[in-house]
Design a protein around this motif. Structure first.
Motif, PDB file in Angstrom:
ATOM      1  N   SER A   3       0.735  -1.192  -0.206  1.00 49.76           N
ATOM      2  CA  SER A   3       0.122   0.101   0.045  1.00 49.76           C
ATOM      3  C   SER A   3       0.671   1.234  -0.170  1.00 49.76           C
ATOM      4  CB  SER A   3      -0.977  -0.047   1.391  1.00 49.76           C
ATOM      5  OG  SER A   3      -0.064   0.281   2.394  1.00 49.76           O
ATOM      6  N   VAL A   4       0.383   2.485  -0.453  1.00 41.81           N
ATOM      7  CA  VAL A   4       0.956   3.564  -0.288  1.00 41.81           C
ATOM      8  C   VAL A   4       1.527   4.022   0.832  1.00 41.81           C
ATOM      9  CG1 VAL A   4       0.756   5.937  -0.640  1.00 41.81           C
ATOM     10  CG2 VAL A   4      -0.225   4.685  -2.442  1.00 41.81           C
ATOM     11  N   ILE A 270       3.923  -1.119  -6.105  1.00 42.25           N
ATOM     12  CA  ILE A 270       2.954  -0.560  -5.051  1.00 42.25           C
ATOM     13  C   ILE A 270       1.672  -0.356  -5.496  1.00 42.25           C
ATOM     14  CG2 ILE A 270       4.538   0.551  -3.406  1.00 42.25           C
ATOM     15  CD1 ILE A 270       3.581   3.348  -4.756  1.00 42.25           C
ATOM     16  N   ALA A 271       0.605  -0.478  -4.774  1.00 36.96           N
ATOM     17  CA  ALA A 271      -0.864  -0.423  -5.193  1.00 36.96           C
ATOM     18  C   ALA A 271      -1.273   0.857  -5.385  1.00 36.96           C
ATOM     19  CB  ALA A 271      -1.742  -1.293  -4.286  1.00 36.96           C
ATOM     20  N   MET A 272      -0.862   1.719  -6.503  1.00 42.43           N
ATOM     21  CA  MET A 272      -1.442   2.913  -6.370  1.00 42.43           C
ATOM     22  C   MET A 272      -1.381   3.415  -8.009  1.00 42.43           C
ATOM     23  SD  MET A 272       2.068   5.608  -5.757  1.00 42.43           S
ATOM     24  CE  MET A 272       1.139   6.779  -6.637  1.00 42.43           C
ATOM     25  N   VAL A 330     -18.994  15.504  -9.869  1.00 46.26           N
ATOM     26  CA  VAL A 330     -19.531  14.416 -10.843  1.00 46.26           C
ATOM     27  C   VAL A 330     -19.752  13.117 -10.081  1.00 46.26           C
ATOM     28  CG1 VAL A 330     -18.430  15.619 -12.882  1.00 46.26           C
ATOM     29  CG2 VAL A 330     -17.233  13.914 -11.642  1.00 46.26           C
ATOM     30  N   ASP A 331     -20.467  12.259 -10.752  1.00 46.36           N
ATOM     31  CA  ASP A 331     -20.538  10.974 -10.155  1.00 46.36           C
ATOM     32  C   ASP A 331     -19.344  10.130 -10.514  1.00 46.36           C
ATOM     33  OD1 ASP A 331     -23.281  11.481  -9.403  1.00 46.36           O
ATOM     34  OD2 ASP A 331     -24.098  10.244 -10.993  1.00 46.36           O
ATOM     35  N   LEU A 332     -18.828   9.187  -9.756  1.00 46.38           N
ATOM     36  CA  LEU A 332     -17.600   8.374  -9.967  1.00 46.38           C
ATOM     37  C   LEU A 332     -17.851   6.811  -9.838  1.00 46.38           C
ATOM     38  CD1 LEU A 332     -14.760  10.236  -8.216  1.00 46.38           C
ATOM     39  CD2 LEU A 332     -15.265  10.192 -10.606  1.00 46.38           C
ATOM     40  N   LYS A 333     -17.233   5.889 -10.704  1.00 46.83           N
ATOM     41  CA  LYS A 333     -17.561   4.561 -10.522  1.00 46.83           C
ATOM     42  C   LYS A 333     -16.646   3.913  -9.463  1.00 46.83           C
ATOM     43  CE  LYS A 333     -18.452   3.952 -15.413  1.00 46.83           C
ATOM     44  NZ  LYS A 333     -18.007   3.228 -16.826  1.00 46.83           N
ATOM     45  N   GLN A 334     -17.048   2.866  -9.252  1.00 47.60           N
ATOM     46  CA  GLN A 334     -16.320   2.123  -8.076  1.00 47.60           C
ATOM     47  C   GLN A 334     -14.616   2.172  -8.385  1.00 47.60           C
ATOM     48  OE1 GLN A 334     -17.536  -1.723  -6.757  1.00 47.60           O
ATOM     49  NE2 GLN A 334     -15.798  -2.244  -5.515  1.00 47.60           N
ATOM     50  N   ASN A 335     -13.766   2.413  -7.523  1.00 48.41           N
ATOM     51  CA  ASN A 335     -12.282   2.196  -7.570  1.00 48.41           C
ATOM     52  C   ASN A 335     -11.907   0.682  -7.490  1.00 48.41           C
ATOM     53  OD1 ASN A 335      -9.786   3.094  -8.392  1.00 48.41           O
ATOM     54  ND2 ASN A 335      -9.170   3.612  -6.034  1.00 48.41           N
ATOM     55  N   ASP A 336     -10.676   0.406  -8.154  1.00 49.95           N
ATOM     56  CA  ASP A 336     -10.325  -0.898  -7.982  1.00 49.95           C
ATOM     57  C   ASP A 336      -9.288  -1.112  -6.784  1.00 49.95           C
ATOM     58  OD1 ASP A 336      -7.875   0.335  -8.683  1.00 49.95           O
ATOM     59  OD2 ASP A 336      -7.976  -0.844 -10.736  1.00 49.95           O
ATOM     60  N   GLN A 337      -8.494  -2.040  -6.994  1.00 55.23           N
ATOM     61  CA  GLN A 337      -7.562  -2.317  -5.815  1.00 55.23           C
ATOM     62  C   GLN A 337      -6.338  -1.294  -5.591  1.00 55.23           C
ATOM     63  OE1 GLN A 337      -7.598  -3.918  -8.488  1.00 55.23           O
ATOM     64  NE2 GLN A 337      -5.557  -4.766  -9.124  1.00 55.23           N
ATOM     65  N   VAL A 378      -7.883  12.037  -4.364  1.00 57.73           N
ATOM     66  CA  VAL A 378      -7.410  10.763  -3.644  1.00 57.73           C
ATOM     67  C   VAL A 378      -8.595   9.704  -3.374  1.00 57.73           C
ATOM     68  CG1 VAL A 378      -5.923   9.999  -1.836  1.00 57.73           C
ATOM     69  CG2 VAL A 378      -5.445  12.362  -2.540  1.00 57.73           C
ATOM     70  N   ARG A 379      -8.372   8.793  -4.021  1.00 54.15           N
ATOM     71  CA  ARG A 379      -9.389   7.671  -4.167  1.00 54.15           C
ATOM     72  C   ARG A 379      -8.714   6.461  -3.383  1.00 54.15           C
ATOM     73  NH1 ARG A 379     -13.772   6.096  -8.370  1.00 54.15           N
ATOM     74  NH2 ARG A 379     -14.748   5.647  -6.398  1.00 54.15           N
ATOM     75  N   PRO A 380      -9.193   6.202  -2.194  1.00 54.10           N
ATOM     76  CA  PRO A 380      -8.670   4.816  -1.524  1.00 54.10           C
ATOM     77  C   PRO A 380      -8.936   3.609  -2.423  1.00 54.10           C
ATOM     78  CG  PRO A 380      -9.959   5.972  -0.168  1.00 54.10           C
ATOM     79  CD  PRO A 380     -10.311   6.461  -1.451  1.00 54.10           C
ATOM     80  N   ALA A 381      -8.157   2.535  -1.999  1.00 52.06           N
ATOM     81  CA  ALA A 381      -8.367   1.329  -2.832  1.00 52.06           C
ATOM     82  C   ALA A 381      -9.553   0.819  -2.575  1.00 52.06           C
ATOM     83  CB  ALA A 381      -7.113   0.248  -2.562  1.00 52.06           C
ATOM     84  N   HIS A 382     -10.309   0.139  -3.545  1.00 49.63           N
ATOM     85  CA  HIS A 382     -11.605  -0.221  -3.214  1.00 49.63           C
ATOM     86  C   HIS A 382     -12.756   0.750  -2.998  1.00 49.63           C
ATOM     87  CE1 HIS A 382      -9.779  -4.294  -3.953  1.00 49.63           C
ATOM     88  NE2 HIS A 382      -9.035  -4.212  -2.782  1.00 49.63           N
ATOM     89  N   ASP A 383     -12.363   2.001  -3.236  1.00 45.68           N
ATOM     90  CA  ASP A 383     -13.405   3.001  -2.938  1.00 45.68           C
ATOM     91  C   ASP A 383     -14.660   2.780  -3.887  1.00 45.68           C
ATOM     92  OD1 ASP A 383     -13.962   5.283  -1.473  1.00 45.68           O
ATOM     93  OD2 ASP A 383     -13.902   6.551  -3.612  1.00 45.68           O
ATOM     94  N   PRO A 384     -15.862   2.656  -2.767  1.00 46.75           N
ATOM     95  CA  PRO A 384     -17.050   2.325  -3.615  1.00 46.75           C
ATOM     96  C   PRO A 384     -17.527   3.729  -4.669  1.00 46.75           C
ATOM     97  CG  PRO A 384     -17.595   3.232  -1.331  1.00 46.75           C
ATOM     98  CD  PRO A 384     -15.936   2.978  -1.534  1.00 46.75           C
ATOM     99  N   ALA A 385     -18.626   3.258  -5.360  1.00 45.08           N
ATOM    100  CA  ALA A 385     -18.883   4.728  -6.252  1.00 45.08           C
ATOM    101  C   ALA A 385     -19.412   5.698  -5.402  1.00 45.08           C
ATOM    102  CB  ALA A 385     -20.230   4.048  -7.025  1.00 45.08           C
TER     103      ALA A 385
END
Length: 404
Positions: A3-4, A270-272, A330-337, A378-385
């Protein structure tokens, strides 16, 4: 993948404050104090007048008008070296020392002069228009603490404290090595399948802006022996930054060159986003931070990992870049890992709230998008929509030091 925050913690744990050196007060702006700045005198050194007017004993003019006899003057740089007696006054100017016995100053607009006879038109109050001795600082005061990055205001204060030299931490020496046959420097002929090398120049500017001394090496072609020799030279610095060549492909030679010279790999992914292929390696006291080759990835990883490393060498905490809340436009889709640093535009809504709108294209090669971005979402990993109007965290690029 790391992770970061875990990667950041590993990086800053590998660095410590650099030794101190003495610099002239004229060269101290932007440097980090290694020892407190202690005043060598008291300022003001005596009670001084804050205005042009007349030094008086307040008890001599209990009501107005009242008339006093002029017996001398006390200009800045001069003094009246007698005790002020009852019924007497001294002409005084801003910065002039208050005569012994005087306890107030009447501004000249509140007086009327007739030769040596001075009529006081406004009754003085004890202490009025006087700068007391030590009002600013006293001898022995530690007005500037160790660890402070000196502003021009701080330098002015240190100079007033009669300090011609200051103890500051040595600037971190950072070597920067770009690798790859495809790279050419700005202004050079660009061949087929070649691109301009911008990341090294950007990192050198960041190092300078964050308080270090950059050494920008010539581009190293894809030759193992050449890369090894450049790494050996860079390892003599406080930190070596490599750009590109840190992945695991057949043409990524940096990791192999580091291992051949005895460096141990701490991490290399790293997961970023952007910036997955980030590498950190060490050998004895040598440290290598391998940044991704794509210029946007380079810049964002430098902000998250290089800046804190430099700060640690300057005896500062080396925290991750600070974030603040903003309202999503705006709306955002779910983020990945992978933790995502989304190039965005910040603005103020009609109600004054800070809002953030991501740029529609986020390719890590697009420097124009980063250059025109005012913030990073800044969107965390697995951040929901997320939906428009929700509160998210952003980095305000305009608030960053060092000209980012």
């Amino acid at each position: 993948m790391l992770s970061v925050r875990d990667a950041h913690a590993r990086v800053i744990a590998a660095f410590e404050a650099l030794p101190a050196e003495m610099v002239s007060i004229a060269d101290a702006a932007g440097r980090v104090l290694a020892a407190p700045a202690t005043a060598r005198l008291t300022q003001p050194p005596a009670d001084l007048s804050a205005m042009d007017g007349y030094a008086v004993r307040a008890a001599d003019v209990p009501s107005t008008p009242g008339t006093l006899t002029l017996v001398g003057q006390a200009p800045a740089g001069g003094s009246y070296d007698h005790v002020l007696k009852a019924g007497e006054t001294v002409r005084i100017f801003t910065g002039g020392p208050l005569p012994q016995g005087a306890d107030a100053v009447v501004i000249q607009e509140d007086t009327k002069a007739d030769g040596t006879q001075i009529t006081i038109l406004d009754a003085p109050r004890q202490g009025r228009h006087i700068r007391k001795a030590g009002l600013d600082f006293k001898v022995g005061d530690q007005a500037l603490k160790a660890g402070r990055t000196l502003s021009t205001r701080d330098v002015a204060l240190a100079a007033a404290m009669n300090l011609p030299w200051l103890s500051v931490h040595r600037k971190p020496r950072v070597a920067i090595l770009s690798t790859g046959d495809e790279l050419v420097m700005p202004g050079e002929p660009v061949g087929r399948n070649q691109i301009i090398s911008s990341s090294g120049i950007a990192v050198a500017a960041l190092v300078r802006g964050w308080g270090g001394e950059p050494t920008l090496f010539d581009i190293a072609r894809d030759d193992a022996a050449l890369i090894e020799s450049r790494i050996a030279a860079g390892a003599q610095h406080d930190l070596l930054i490599t750009l590109g060549g840190a992945s695991v492909g057949d043409h990524d030679l940096v990791q192999a060159a580091l291992k051949a010279q005895g460096f141990s790999m701490d991490f290399w992914r790293i997961a970023m986003r952007p910036g997955k292929p980030l590498m950190f390696a060490a050998k004895d006291r040598a440290r290598v931070l391998g940044l991704p080759g794509n210029p946007v990835s380079t810049m964002i990883c430098a902000l998250l990992f290089l800046k804190p490393a430099i700060e640690r060498m300057l005896a500062q905490p080396g925290d991750l870049v600070a974030t603040q809340p903003a309202r999503l436009a705006v709306d955002l889709k779910q983020n990945d890992q992978r933790e995502d640093y989304v190039r965005s535009t910040l603005s103020r809504a009609a109600d004054g709230a800070l809002t953030v709108a991501p740029h529609p294209v986020q390719d890590s090669s697009m420097l124009s998008v980063l250059a025109n971005a005012s913030g990073l979402l800044v969107r965390p990993a697995h951040d929901p929509a997320r939906t428009k109007g929700e509160t998210v965290q952003i980095v305000d690029l305009a608030s960053l030091p060092g000209g980012y």
